[in-house]
Design an enzyme around this catalytic site. Sequence first.
Site, mmCIF file in Angstrom:
data_model
loop_
_atom_site.group_PDB
_atom_site.id
_atom_site.type_symbol
_atom_site.label_atom_id
_atom_site.label_comp_id
_atom_site.label_asym_id
_atom_site.label_seq_id
_atom_site.Cartn_x
_atom_site.Cartn_y
_atom_site.Cartn_z
ATOM 1 N N GLU A 318 -8.470 3.405 1.510
ATOM 2 C CA GLU A 318 -7.604 3.778 0.389
ATOM 3 C C GLU A 318 -7.645 2.723 -0.724
ATOM 4 O O GLU A 318 -7.912 3.032 -1.890
ATOM 5 C CB GLU A 318 -6.170 3.923 0.905
ATOM 6 C CG GLU A 318 -5.146 4.235 -0.155
ATOM 7 C CD GLU A 318 -3.727 4.228 0.396
ATOM 8 O OE1 GLU A 318 -2.834 4.758 -0.283
ATOM 9 O OE2 GLU A 318 -3.507 3.683 1.503
ATOM 10 N N HIS A 319 -7.334 1.485 -0.385
ATOM 11 C CA HIS A 319 -7.349 0.383 -1.350
ATOM 12 C C HIS A 319 -8.494 -0.560 -0.986
ATOM 13 O O HIS A 319 -8.632 -0.938 0.175
ATOM 14 C CB HIS A 319 -6.053 -0.425 -1.310
ATOM 15 C CG HIS A 319 -4.810 0.390 -1.438
ATOM 16 N ND1 HIS A 319 -3.980 0.657 -0.369
ATOM 17 C CD2 HIS A 319 -4.252 0.992 -2.511
ATOM 18 C CE1 HIS A 319 -2.958 1.390 -0.779
ATOM 19 N NE2 HIS A 319 -3.091 1.617 -2.073
ATOM 20 N N ASP A 352 0.208 -0.191 -6.864
ATOM 21 C CA ASP A 352 1.309 0.497 -6.187
ATOM 22 C C ASP A 352 2.516 0.689 -7.096
ATOM 23 O O ASP A 352 3.222 1.701 -6.999
ATOM 24 C CB ASP A 352 1.765 -0.314 -4.961
ATOM 25 C CG ASP A 352 0.944 -0.011 -3.724
ATOM 26 O OD1 ASP A 352 0.120 0.918 -3.769
ATOM 27 O OD2 ASP A 352 1.135 -0.710 -2.711
#
Length: 428
Positions: A318-319, A352
């Site tokens: 994801e990251h 985020d």
Amino acid sequence: MITMIKKGKTQEEIAQNDAQVFKTVQQTISSIETEGDMAVKRMSKQFDKWEPESFLLTKEQIEEIIKTVPVQTIEDIKFAQDNVRRFAEAQRKSMNDIEVETLPGVILGHKNIPVSSVGCYIPGGRYPMVASAHMSVLTAKVAGVKRIIACTPPIGGEIPAATVAAMHLAGADEIFILGGIQAMAAMAVGTETIKPVDMLVGPGNAYVAEAKRQLFGRVGIDLFAGPTETLVVADDSADAEMIATDLLGQGEHGPTSPGALITTSEKLAYETLKEIERQLEVLPTADVARVSWEDYGTVMVVETEEEALAEADRLAFEHVEILTKNPDYFLEKMKNYGCLFLGPETNVAYGDKVIGTNHTLPTKGAARYTGGLWVGKFLKTCTYQKVTEEASAYIGEYAARLCQLENFAGHAEQALLRVRRYGVTQNV
């Protein structure tokens, strides 16, 4: 050559955990389908100790709640939302309706049409994710969605004021203090007091994620979201303190959040392991971060950047933070990731919370085939066609033959009718 310094749980072990959630979600959705509001109220009382007269906040309630939020918090929310809005608006401008004449008299086109209604879930609990309001509600608003409802759970029997403020400032049309599976199912299925939506978006715990999976098809979703994943790719120019900080900073999301380091430096790998243990002694959220790291943390040493790239693409996290001398090498070459964070100056927390890119991103390998939430997820790209009489007769001859090739007589007759009506049939 790849050397595994530390390994996390296998995919088989992770799948066993996922299977335990399935039945609870299935039963909850079924109850709401048959009992509506009664089931929602019962579950809200059971899981959140929350049983208000109405889950929907009135305009007056929202205004009073926002008055309790510190001015600095409101300004911080507005700052973040301005950044998200600017990037979302730029993304929207990149998507154009088109109309082209592909043959003389044949006009084809597409329109980007916003989804009519969207339900946004903003998680609460230990970590009330205020930023999810920006990422979901505001992005849908920029896309042009007409009706946006937002749900967030109470926290300790109280309304999360900052989250409500963020949802309102982002443009939510209806705000419900309602959490968990019951919120997802109510938005998708509808009840006596909650009109159903066409699409569900937003992150959540394992139960919320499974609810989205089971409701998909009945409604659209942004993506199948699992626990937060963070990968750091580093060479000997990086330092162990930063790597440990960034891995543990995401590991605190939950006890099943994978964190991984791929490095060309064996020395850095062992320094990072040592630094992680040091930071876990002082990190306030170490009770969660330690479990996620011990169970799901991975460290591997590779010989070259090419090997690092291949392993990073295989993981499809994801990251992905790139802490190397030439981070643009990965920007140019890497294919499978939710969001890239290039260089030591940036980090996952920026994405985020504040910088403007969306934080709802693919997990569990989904980055192999999809990106994250963005304006385009709320738009349906729908095609159309217009044809002149002469072009219809011309196209019709080809269409009839191709339909007959597949034994579709009725299809062929659709074409032949136009050939007879608008032109002269040749060799049909």
